[in-house]
Write a protein that holds these residues in place. Structure first.
Motif, PDB file in Angstrom:
ATOM      1  N   GLN A 217      -8.814 -11.675   1.889  1.00 13.55           N
ATOM      2  CA  GLN A 217      -9.218 -13.260   1.373  1.00 13.55           C
ATOM      3  C   GLN A 217      -8.137 -13.408   0.881  1.00 13.55           C
ATOM      4  N   GLN A 218      -7.024 -12.596   0.982  1.00 20.22           N
ATOM      5  CA  GLN A 218      -5.758 -13.209   0.558  1.00 20.22           C
ATOM      6  C   GLN A 218      -4.720 -13.270   1.663  1.00 20.22           C
ATOM      7  N   ALA A 219      -3.679 -13.832   1.921  1.00 18.45           N
ATOM      8  CA  ALA A 219      -2.457 -14.570   2.516  1.00 18.45           C
ATOM      9  C   ALA A 219      -2.049 -13.245   2.632  1.00 18.45           C
ATOM     10  N   PRO A 220      -1.709 -13.075   4.283  1.00 22.95           N
ATOM     11  CA  PRO A 220      -1.933 -13.324   5.318  1.00 22.95           C
ATOM     12  C   PRO A 220      -2.410 -13.649   6.117  1.00 22.95           C
ATOM     13  N   TYR A 221      -3.792 -12.473   5.477  1.00 22.57           N
ATOM     14  CA  TYR A 221      -4.742 -12.087   6.152  1.00 22.57           C
ATOM     15  C   TYR A 221      -6.038 -13.005   6.566  1.00 22.57           C
TER      16      TYR A 221
ATOM     17  N   VAL B 183      -7.941   4.483  -2.897  1.00 20.75           N
ATOM     18  CA  VAL B 183      -7.371   3.679  -3.263  1.00 20.75           C
ATOM     19  C   VAL B 183      -7.467   2.922  -4.685  1.00 20.75           C
ATOM     20  N   ALA B 184      -7.128   3.062  -5.641  1.00 15.93           N
ATOM     21  CA  ALA B 184      -6.226   2.907  -6.858  1.00 15.93           C
ATOM     22  C   ALA B 184      -5.679   1.027  -6.916  1.00 15.93           C
ATOM     23  N   PRO B 185      -5.510  -0.179  -7.773  1.00 14.27           N
ATOM     24  CA  PRO B 185      -4.484  -1.024  -7.912  1.00 14.27           C
ATOM     25  C   PRO B 185      -3.212  -0.704  -8.968  1.00 14.27           C
ATOM     26  N   ALA B 186      -2.481  -0.536  -7.627  1.00 16.10           N
ATOM     27  CA  ALA B 186      -0.472  -0.804  -8.328  1.00 16.10           C
ATOM     28  C   ALA B 186       0.133  -1.181  -8.679  1.00 16.10           C
ATOM     29  N   GLY B 187       1.028  -2.073  -8.805  1.00 15.59           N
ATOM     30  CA  GLY B 187       0.917  -3.121  -9.132  1.00 15.59           C
ATOM     31  C   GLY B 187       0.761  -4.426  -8.533  1.00 15.59           C
ATOM     32  N   ASP B 188       1.328  -4.814  -7.527  1.00 14.36           N
ATOM     33  CA  ASP B 188       0.838  -5.976  -6.305  1.00 14.36           C
ATOM     34  C   ASP B 188       0.094  -5.263  -5.475  1.00 14.36           C
ATOM     35  N   GLY B 189      -0.462  -3.831  -5.453  1.00 10.77           N
ATOM     36  CA  GLY B 189      -1.011  -4.165  -4.350  1.00 10.77           C
ATOM     37  C   GLY B 189      -1.855  -2.937  -4.750  1.00 10.77           C
ATOM     38  N   TYR B 190      -1.959  -1.390  -4.101  1.00  8.79           N
ATOM     39  CA  TYR B 190      -2.649   0.002  -4.020  1.00  8.79           C
ATOM     40  C   TYR B 190      -2.111   0.894  -3.781  1.00  8.79           C
TER      41      TYR B 190
ATOM     42  N   LEU C  95       0.596  -1.043   0.012  1.00 12.90           N
ATOM     43  CA  LEU C  95       0.065   0.149   0.077  1.00 12.90           C
ATOM     44  C   LEU C  95       0.868   0.975   0.084  1.00 12.90           C
ATOM     45  N   GLU C  96       0.623   2.551  -1.093  1.00 12.34           N
ATOM     46  CA  GLU C  96       1.900   3.348  -1.127  1.00 12.34           C
ATOM     47  C   GLU C  96       0.746   4.345  -0.540  1.00 12.34           C
ATOM     48  N   VAL C  97       0.606   5.071   0.256  1.00 11.31           N
ATOM     49  CA  VAL C  97       0.073   6.379   0.813  1.00 11.31           C
ATOM     50  C   VAL C  97       0.725   8.257   0.603  1.00 11.31           C
ATOM     51  N   THR C  98       0.376   8.501  -0.247  1.00  9.79           N
ATOM     52  CA  THR C  98       0.320  10.155  -0.190  1.00  9.79           C
ATOM     53  C   THR C  98       0.248  11.060  -0.132  1.00  9.79           C
ATOM     54  N   PHE C  99       1.012  11.768   1.338  1.00  6.39           N
ATOM     55  CA  PHE C  99       0.136  13.024   1.353  1.00  6.39           C
ATOM     56  C   PHE C  99       0.431  14.286   1.217  1.00  6.39           C
ATOM     57  N   ARG C 100      -0.700  15.343   1.009  1.00  3.56           N
ATOM     58  CA  ARG C 100      -0.491  16.110   0.393  1.00  3.56           C
ATOM     59  C   ARG C 100      -1.146  17.105   1.764  1.00  3.56           C
ATOM     60  N   VAL C 101      -0.166  17.847   1.467  1.00  4.09           N
ATOM     61  CA  VAL C 101      -0.289  18.025   2.992  1.00  4.09           C
ATOM     62  C   VAL C 101      -0.204  20.147   3.093  1.00  4.09           C
TER      63      VAL C 101
ATOM     64  N   THR D 250       3.635   0.915   2.377  1.00  5.59           N
ATOM     65  CA  THR D 250       3.877   0.443   3.839  1.00  5.59           C
ATOM     66  C   THR D 250       2.791  -1.227   3.273  1.00  5.59           C
ATOM     67  N   ILE D 251       1.725  -1.810   4.292  1.00  2.28           N
ATOM     68  CA  ILE D 251       1.072  -3.050   3.637  1.00  2.28           C
ATOM     69  C   ILE D 251      -0.334  -2.393   3.970  1.00  2.28           C
ATOM     70  N   TYR D 252      -1.434  -3.348   3.725  1.00  2.00           N
ATOM     71  CA  TYR D 252      -2.841  -2.931   4.085  1.00  2.00           C
ATOM     72  C   TYR D 252      -2.889  -3.282   5.522  1.00  2.00           C
ATOM     73  N   PRO D 253      -3.980  -2.436   6.284  1.00  2.00           N
ATOM     74  CA  PRO D 253      -3.413  -2.862   7.654  1.00  2.00           C
ATOM     75  C   PRO D 253      -4.505  -3.821   7.412  1.00  2.00           C
ATOM     76  N   GLY D 254      -3.670  -5.141   8.420  1.00  2.00           N
ATOM     77  CA  GLY D 254      -5.307  -6.051   9.416  1.00  2.00           C
ATOM     78  C   GLY D 254      -6.328  -5.506  10.328  1.00  2.00           C
ATOM     79  N   TRP D 255      -6.867  -6.358  10.641  1.00  2.26           N
ATOM     80  CA  TRP D 255      -8.074  -5.672  11.692  1.00  2.26           C
ATOM     81  C   TRP D 255      -7.390  -6.454  13.320  1.00  2.26           C
ATOM     82  N   TYR D 256      -8.378  -5.795  14.667  1.00  4.72           N
ATOM     83  CA  TYR D 256      -8.296  -6.733  16.017  1.00  4.72           C
ATOM     84  C   TYR D 256      -9.683  -6.006  16.227  1.00  4.72           C
TER      85      TYR D 256
END
Length: 226
Positions: free
Chosen positions: A178-182, A209-216, A68-74, A133-139
């Motif tokens: 639905q994907q590994a390892p989530y 978010v939008a698809p980008a390579g193997d992630g978003y 997951l790529e996150v771009t902040f524009r401040v 980073t990576i897409y976050p999981g949950w708790y």
């Protein structure tokens, strides 16, 4: 409802949402005022300055998960103008694919000597700070989210400080989890509309978010009144 560990954090005042026409540099996006939300107990001041926060600094191991790529524009709001805000410190931190945070001691885990999925960057001349980073999981007790903080000085508790959280479209999260390892965690138990913290302005803190390579990848625009 928020968990006890989330309620230990600071609850910021909720700001109104306002979209202003941007002036100051060509092609600027709307200058959006976002609501503050609670920091939670998991902010760690001792964190590395880096754009790629996936690795554990102590051994170089990478956190598994969908990229997951996150771009902040401040931006800084001045009247009806919106100007890029360079030199601000942007912190990003969140749990891993299994709901675990680094750098803290919790009833369910002890990661005080770890710093995975934590880092900060200074905004550049265009007010931009990018993280990989990576897409976050949950708790239990929370919907899927990221934490961020924008400050005028990195290690200081003085000066400007804005803290909030970022959320995701439910359909994207379902696809990712639905994907590994989530998928080993099973289906998450709290959706956005069921989360007490999300209900306090979370619909104005969504990361498109939008698809980008193997992630978003997604861009988060924010305007600050400094």
């Amino acid at each position: 409802m928020p968990t006890r560990r989330e309620m230990l954090g600071f609850m910021g005042a909720t700001a109104a949402v306002l979209a202003l026409g941007c002036r100051g540099f060509a092609g600027a996006p709307p200058c959006i005022v976002r609501p503050e939300q609670m920091e939670g107990p998991y902010f760690v001041a001792d964190r590395p300055a880096r754009a790629d926060i996936r690795a554990e600094p102590s051994d170089g191991s990478m956190q598994p998960g969908v990229p997951l790529e996150v771009t902040f524009r401040v931006h800084r709001i001045e009247g009806t103008s919106c100007l890029p805000l360079p030199g601000m410190v942007v912190d990003l931190w969140h749990c891993d694919a299994f709901g675990v945070y680094s750098g803290v001691r919790d009833p369910m885990f002890n990661t005080r000597d770890k710093r995975f999925l934590r880092g900060y960057q200074r905004t550049d001349g265009n007010g931009v700070a990018k993280f990989l980073t990576i897409y976050p999981g949950w708790y239990p007790g929370r919907t899927v989210h990221l934490h961020f903080k924008i400050r005028s000085r990195p290690p200081s508790w003085f000066g400007y400080d804005f803290t909030s959280q970022i959320y995701f479209d439910e359909s994207i999260t379902d696809d990712v989890h639905q994907q590994a390892p989530y998928q080993s965690r099973g289906r998450r138990t709290v959706l956005n509309h069921q989360d007490g913290i999300f209900r306090r302005g979370g619909d104005r803190l969504m990361l498109p978010v939008a698809p980008a390579g193997d992630g978003y990848a997604g861009t988060f625009d924010i305007g600050l009144r400094i």
